[in-house]
Design a protein around this motif. Structure first.
Motif, PDB file in Angstrom:
ATOM      1  N   LYS A  86       0.817  -1.208   0.000  1.00 56.66           N
ATOM      2  CA  LYS A  86       0.000   0.000   0.000  1.00 56.66           C
ATOM      3  C   LYS A  86       0.855   1.265   0.000  1.00 56.66           C
ATOM      4  N   ILE A  87       2.083   1.151   0.506  1.00 56.51           N
ATOM      5  CA  ILE A  87       3.006   2.289   0.414  1.00 56.51           C
ATOM      6  C   ILE A  87       3.415   2.502  -1.042  1.00 56.51           C
ATOM      7  N   ALA A  88       3.684   1.370  -1.743  1.00 52.42           N
ATOM      8  CA  ALA A  88       4.105   1.468  -3.143  1.00 52.42           C
ATOM      9  C   ALA A  88       2.924   1.749  -4.071  1.00 52.42           C
ATOM     10  N   TYR A  89       1.744   1.211  -3.725  1.00 49.62           N
ATOM     11  CA  TYR A  89       0.550   1.364  -4.577  1.00 49.62           C
ATOM     12  C   TYR A  89      -0.619   1.811  -3.683  1.00 49.62           C
ATOM     13  N   PRO A  90      -0.711   3.101  -3.394  1.00 48.63           N
ATOM     14  CA  PRO A  90      -1.714   3.595  -2.420  1.00 48.63           C
ATOM     15  C   PRO A  90      -3.160   3.310  -2.817  1.00 48.63           C
ATOM     16  N   HIS A  91      -3.414   3.122  -4.095  1.00 48.05           N
ATOM     17  CA  HIS A  91      -4.785   2.927  -4.554  1.00 48.05           C
ATOM     18  C   HIS A  91      -5.316   1.530  -4.259  1.00 48.05           C
ATOM     19  N   LEU A  92      -4.474   0.599  -3.831  1.00 50.20           N
ATOM     20  CA  LEU A  92      -4.892  -0.789  -3.642  1.00 50.20           C
ATOM     21  C   LEU A  92      -5.875  -0.921  -2.483  1.00 50.20           C
ATOM     22  N   GLY A 215      10.118 -13.925   2.630  1.00 49.36           N
ATOM     23  CA  GLY A 215      10.368 -15.360   2.628  1.00 49.36           C
ATOM     24  C   GLY A 215       9.578 -16.084   3.699  1.00 49.36           C
ATOM     25  N   SER A 216       9.088 -15.329   4.715  1.00 52.92           N
ATOM     26  CA  SER A 216       8.279 -15.950   5.761  1.00 52.92           C
ATOM     27  C   SER A 216       6.814 -15.975   5.324  1.00 52.92           C
ATOM     28  N   ILE A 217       6.058 -16.859   5.944  1.00 54.94           N
ATOM     29  CA  ILE A 217       4.628 -16.999   5.637  1.00 54.94           C
ATOM     30  C   ILE A 217       3.854 -16.967   6.948  1.00 54.94           C
ATOM     31  N   GLN A 218       2.968 -16.004   7.084  1.00 52.82           N
ATOM     32  CA  GLN A 218       2.124 -15.928   8.276  1.00 52.82           C
ATOM     33  C   GLN A 218       0.640 -16.061   7.958  1.00 52.82           C
ATOM     34  N   LEU A 219       0.199 -15.438   6.887  1.00 49.03           N
ATOM     35  CA  LEU A 219      -1.243 -15.270   6.698  1.00 49.03           C
ATOM     36  C   LEU A 219      -1.597 -15.211   5.218  1.00 49.03           C
ATOM     37  N   VAL A 220      -2.852 -14.895   4.953  1.00 51.51           N
ATOM     38  CA  VAL A 220      -3.330 -14.746   3.570  1.00 51.51           C
ATOM     39  C   VAL A 220      -3.694 -13.279   3.355  1.00 51.51           C
ATOM     40  N   THR A 221      -3.168 -12.715   2.281  1.00 54.45           N
ATOM     41  CA  THR A 221      -3.453 -11.326   1.914  1.00 54.45           C
ATOM     42  C   THR A 221      -4.334 -11.320   0.674  1.00 54.45           C
ATOM     43  N   TYR A 222      -5.365 -10.468   0.704  1.00 57.96           N
ATOM     44  CA  TYR A 222      -6.311 -10.386  -0.410  1.00 57.96           C
ATOM     45  C   TYR A 222      -6.324  -8.961  -0.970  1.00 57.96           C
ATOM     46  N   PHE A 223      -6.548  -8.873  -2.289  1.00 55.44           N
ATOM     47  CA  PHE A 223      -6.723  -7.583  -2.949  1.00 55.44           C
ATOM     48  C   PHE A 223      -7.962  -7.638  -3.819  1.00 55.44           C
ATOM     49  N   LYS A 224      -8.541  -6.465  -4.056  1.00 58.58           N
ATOM     50  CA  LYS A 224      -9.734  -6.372  -4.885  1.00 58.58           C
ATOM     51  C   LYS A 224      -9.461  -5.413  -6.043  1.00 58.58           C
ATOM     52  N   PHE A 225      -9.894  -5.815  -7.240  1.00 59.90           N
ATOM     53  CA  PHE A 225      -9.675  -5.008  -8.438  1.00 59.90           C
ATOM     54  C   PHE A 225     -10.994  -4.838  -9.182  1.00 59.90           C
ATOM     55  N   ALA A 226     -11.130  -3.687  -9.839  1.00 56.69           N
ATOM     56  CA  ALA A 226     -12.358  -3.398 -10.580  1.00 56.69           C
ATOM     57  C   ALA A 226     -12.496  -4.286 -11.802  1.00 56.69           C
ATOM     58  N   ASP A 227     -11.377  -4.655 -12.421  1.00 57.40           N
ATOM     59  CA  ASP A 227     -11.431  -5.549 -13.583  1.00 57.40           C
ATOM     60  C   ASP A 227     -10.120  -6.335 -13.654  1.00 57.40           C
ATOM     61  N   PRO A 228     -10.102  -7.466 -14.370  1.00 58.99           N
ATOM     62  CA  PRO A 228      -8.896  -8.306 -14.451  1.00 58.99           C
ATOM     63  C   PRO A 228      -7.691  -7.598 -15.043  1.00 58.99           C
ATOM     64  N   ALA A 229      -7.919  -6.579 -15.870  1.00 57.72           N
ATOM     65  CA  ALA A 229      -6.795  -5.867 -16.489  1.00 57.72           C
ATOM     66  C   ALA A 229      -5.941  -5.170 -15.423  1.00 57.72           C
ATOM     67  N   GLN A 230      -6.580  -4.621 -14.392  1.00 54.88           N
ATOM     68  CA  GLN A 230      -5.826  -3.980 -13.321  1.00 54.88           C
ATOM     69  C   GLN A 230      -4.961  -4.999 -12.579  1.00 54.88           C
ATOM     70  N   ALA A 231      -5.521  -6.179 -12.337  1.00 55.38           N
ATOM     71  CA  ALA A 231      -4.746  -7.232 -11.670  1.00 55.38           C
ATOM     72  C   ALA A 231      -3.573  -7.660 -12.528  1.00 55.38           C
ATOM     73  N   ALA A 232      -3.799  -7.812 -13.827  1.00 57.10           N
ATOM     74  CA  ALA A 232      -2.716  -8.213 -14.729  1.00 57.10           C
ATOM     75  C   ALA A 232      -1.617  -7.160 -14.788  1.00 57.10           C
ATOM     76  N   ALA A 233      -2.005  -5.885 -14.748  1.00 55.68           N
ATOM     77  CA  ALA A 233      -1.019  -4.808 -14.782  1.00 55.68           C
ATOM     78  C   ALA A 233      -0.143  -4.829 -13.531  1.00 55.68           C
ATOM     79  N   LEU A 234      -0.761  -5.066 -12.359  1.00 56.07           N
ATOM     80  CA  LEU A 234       0.010  -5.133 -11.116  1.00 56.07           C
ATOM     81  C   LEU A 234       0.908  -6.366 -11.111  1.00 56.07           C
ATOM     82  N   GLN A 235       0.423  -7.464 -11.633  1.00 56.25           N
ATOM     83  CA  GLN A 235       1.213  -8.690 -11.667  1.00 56.25           C
ATOM     84  C   GLN A 235       2.531  -8.474 -12.410  1.00 56.25           C
ATOM     85  N   LYS A 236       2.504  -7.696 -13.470  1.00 54.50           N
ATOM     86  CA  LYS A 236       3.718  -7.434 -14.248  1.00 54.50           C
ATOM     87  C   LYS A 236       4.747  -6.618 -13.455  1.00 54.50           C
ATOM     88  N   GLN A 237       4.278  -5.867 -12.461  1.00 52.15           N
ATOM     89  CA  GLN A 237       5.189  -5.024 -11.691  1.00 52.15           C
ATOM     90  C   GLN A 237       5.791  -5.746 -10.476  1.00 52.15           C
TER      91      GLN A 237
END
Length: 815
Positions: A86-92, A215-237
């Motif tokens: 959220k620091i890197a992508y405040p809109h998330l 590298g550590s694993i504690q929990l599950v993090t979820y994000f919500k996107f208005a459309d799949p294109a936004q998710a695909a764009a973030l995935q590339k970054q």
């Protein structure tokens, strides 16, 4: 038109009831399998469909690229990932779910449960259905708790519990919480355990040492996107983001994206993220499709065979002026009525058999016509469409008869040689499928039996695991007192403690190990899975010592470090034990050659003092991991207690262990499970799916038998005079029976020959997923072919015998 169709449909059933009944049964069984396995596929692919946010939500998946370690994508992340993103992508827009153990106090009784520590927006993020309370404010206070209807009934006896207090103990101690909302119970097909939820506080985050450790694993993090294109764009970054955040943690010249990856996994795909599990569900869905196709093949086969019985009807109607198009519509209408009746019978069969299917398949399937009416209608539409497509050929074949040829002949047409060949090809397709299914069924059963009986490197029988010792409310003194008291029980052979647990991966970690002179690199050095064990751990498990010695508290060098500063004391070398596979990964010539060698493990100096046999603790499809063991005389790193017993039943031993536990730690619930049951969670899904496949294979064989019997009955009825002539000319009953059976079984033999290579390829592909797979035995194919032939022989043998026993005089009598 509709009335004439109904009349013709009724007459076709009453005039030729045997063929009509066989056709209806074959369709009904095929449709029943299709409905049942479609229901299973819908259940498994419908996880989290209770949430209206399902289509827009993505879970963070992780992936590691350490040498020698699995690199499958998994669901989970470090706790602080959401904050950093959220620091890197405040809109998330995101939220977190961290499952923790919790103790519920109800008077003098204590119960073990799981509580979810979640962000304040969690309820509204997923649109979680609430029975009581406000989603926006329910998690506003750290002293509030949200519970499910089921738990409200369990602990309060009612669901109207807003404002009532409940006492919970977890990492933050024992406190009273106020119920701020009651959540409606979720359906069975969900991976979220939301029975208890409370706010994830900043204080709790600060207490977790690895909260921002990549590298550590504690929990599950979820994000919500208005459309799949936004998710695909973030995935590339993500690669660049990981490189920035990780920095030089894994070495000056190693980028973080070379070590790990982040993936946005659609919530709808999270349950079947394991490709092996997804393939298994898809395969069962395909079995349902195959069963429907077999039933439709059966329909085409019997419909074309019966065409001759209606040839004169068609000829007379065409003579009286009926057009081919009208006849085709009538025949298709009859097919639609047959399909509709078969669908209703198939649906009834599913309703009746669902308790059995759920029992043998370990499922919770049900047919709810109110909430799933649209789905049932969709399945009906698929069945009707597929059935009508299959009915096109018989309809066109029937309407194509020439009145003059039919009425001038004393014999009813049967489609000629082309019709006979078509019917044989269809029977071959049916029984080839049956033979393939039988081979796979035998292979599945043998592999599952092997998994459950194979040598895992330790003795699982007579071994109990007490998980209660890992509760944070248990002090080290209580843990020691419990293990000592258990050792004193008369039927206990050994008791130990540690966090290397059969069937449990929650307490293990991975680090690299390197020999002197080799490059110490996260991407080049061997990676080992390491655990902490206590005294007598290997002796208790029955693990074979390959070389060197086992841990002993009398050797000071065996004791591992308790603090990070202690581990890096100058000159400190800690003794470790490694597995046989680790010897191979470290390129030692033999286990004996590794004894006494110094290595660098997790940036610490260690000495190898023993080599033990590899142990298979996890899923049979997972490769055994290279293992390293550290010794702690008093383990406190999330350890469980192990108890080896004899001379008493498991329930009796568990009762004794529970009695001791209540005396030492009455405020903490007792949780004990056998090693066999703990491992069975890996074997049970394979066993359940094999059971379902076996049921499908059996019904496929039944459908094939119905079709073969119908074909045999029809062909025999057309050869009555031929059989009579053969007997007049001196043929014995045995020769006639042999002739008929040979002709009836010919397509089954051809089908078996065609099925063998297909079955071999399919079975080899399925077995390739297992790390310890059985060899493909020729007896699988022999047994499958023999089974198909015996079934076919039993189907047509009696019919052939009856036909060959008819007196020649009756057979040759003129109509």
């Amino acid at each position: 038109m509709g009335r004439s169709t109904f009349t013709a449909f009724y007459r076709s059933f009453t005039r030729h009831p045997l063929y009509a009944l066989l056709n209806l049964l074959g369709l009904s069984f095929g449709i029943a399998v299709f409905i049942a396995l479609s229901l299973l596929y819908r259940f498994e692919t419908g996880y989290e469909s209770w949430s209206s946010a399902r289509q827009d939500t993505y879970a963070i998946g992780g992936q590691y690229f350490f040498p020698g370690m699995p690199n499958d994508v998994f669901i989970g992340s470090m706790g602080g990932l959401l904050d950093e993103m959220k620091i890197a992508y405040p809109h998330l827009e995101g939220t977190r779910d961290w499952g923790n153990a919790v103790t519920v106090h109800k008077g003098a009784e204590v119960y073990g449960e799981q509580i979810e520590l979640v962000d304040g927006n969690f309820l509204s993020f997923f649109n979680i259905p609430l029975r009581h309370g406000d989603a926006k404010t329910a998690l506003a206070s750290p002293d509030s708790v949200v519970i499910s209807e089921e738990k409200a009934r369990k602990y309060f006896g009612t669901v109207d519990v807003l404002g009532r207090a409940i006492t919970l103990s977890d990492e933050e101690g024992r406190k009273n919480y106020v119920v701020s909302a009651v959540m409606r119970d979720l359906p069975k097909n969900t991976d979220m355990k939301l029975d208890f939820m409370r706010l994830l506080t900043k204080q709790r985050m600060s207490e977790e040492a690895n909260w921002h450790k990549w590298g550590s694993i504690q929990l599950v993090t979820y994000f919500k996107f208005a459309d799949p294109a936004q998710a695909a764009a973030l995935q590339k970054q993500f690669p660049a983001f990981i490189d920035r955040q990780v920095g030089d943690r894994f070495g000056d010249d190693i980028k973080g994206s070379k070590i790990m990856a982040l993936h946005l996994v659609p919530l709808a795909d999270a349950h079947l993220i394991d490709p092996k599990q997804k393939a298994a569900i898809v395969s069962l869905g395909l079995v349902g499709v195959v069963a429907l196709v077999l039933a439709l093949i059966n329909y085409v086969n019997l419909a074309t065979a019966r065409a001759g019985l209606r040839a004169r009807e068609v000829a007379v109607r065409k003579t009286l002026g009926a057009q081919p198009g009208a006849l085709r519509l009538q025949f298709l209408g009859e097919a639609a009525l047959t399909l509709l009746l078969a669908f209703l019978i198939g649906l009834s069969l599913v309703e009746l058999s669902l308790p059995v299917i759920n029992a043998v398949g370990g499922l919770n399937l049900k047919l709810d016509y109110v909430s799933e009416g649209a789905w049932v209608a969709g399945v009906l539409a698929v069945v009707m469409a597929a059935g009508l497509v299959a009915a096109l050929y018989p309809a066109f074949a029937l309407s194509a008869f020439k009145p003059a040829q039919v009425l001038a002949s004393s014999r009813t047409p049967a489609g000629g040689r082309a019709g006979v060949r078509l019917r044989e090809v269809l029977v071959i397709m049916q029984f080839a499928t049956v033979v393939v299914a039988f081979v796979l069924m035998l292979g599945f059963m043998r592999q599952i039996d092997h998994m459950q009986k194979a040598d895992l490197g330790f003795t699982r029988e007579g071994l109990l695991i007490v998980n209660s010792t890992r509760y944070t409310a248990i002090s080290e003194a209580q843990r020691e007192a419990y293990v000592a008291a258990v050792r004193a029980l008369p039927n206990v052979k050994r008791a130990s403690i540690g966090n290397a647990i059969p069937g449990d991966q929650s307490s293990t970690s991975n680090s690299n190990i390197v020999r002197p002179g080799q490059t110490d690199s996260a991407t080049g050095s061997p990676t080992v899975n390491w655990s902490v064990v206590g005294p007598d751990y290997f002796q208790l498990l029955g693990t074979k010592l390959v070389a060197g010695r086992l841990f002993n508290a009398r050797y000071g060098g065996d004791q591992m470090w308790r603090t990070d500063a202690e581990s890096r004391e100058e000159g400190r070398v800690t003794n470790v034990i490694i597995s046989r596979l680790t010897v191979k990964r470290m390129d030692y010539a033999s286990p004996q050659a590794a004894i006494g060698q110094i290595a660098r493990f997790a940036n610490r100096q260690v000495r190898i003092v023993g080599v033990v046999e590899d142990m298979r603790f996890y899923h049979p499809t997972d490769a055994i991991q290279a293992k390293l063991y550290l010794f702690d005389a008093k383990p406190n790193n999330n350890p469980v207690a192990f108890v080896r017993y004899e001379g008493v039943s498991e329930p009796q031993m568990r009762a004794q262990l529970q009695q001791v536990w209540r005396r030492i730690a009455p405020d903490v619930p007792f949780e004990g499970v056998s090693a066999t049951a703990n491992l069975d969670k890996y074997y049970k899904p394979e066993r359940d799916r094999s059971n379902l496949f076996s049921i499908g294979a059996g019904i496929a064989a039944l459908i094939g038998c119905i079709g073969l019997y119908g074909m045999a009955a029809f062909n025999t009825s057309r050869r009555v005079r031929e059989i009579g002539l053969r007997k007049v000319l001196g043929a014995s009953r045995g020769k006639v029976v042999g002739l008929l059976i040979g002709q009836f079984l010919r397509p089954v033999v051809v089908a078996s020959l065609l099925a063998i290579p297909l079955a071999w390829l399919a079975l080899r592909h399925w077995l390739s997923q297992f790390d310890d797979a059985i060899a493909i035995s020729p007896w699988f194919f022999v047994g499958a072919v023999a089974g198909a032939l015996l079934i076919a022989l039993g189907t047509v043998g009696g019919l052939a015998l009856v036909s060959a026993s008819v007196e020649p005089g009756k057979a040759l009598r003129h109509e």
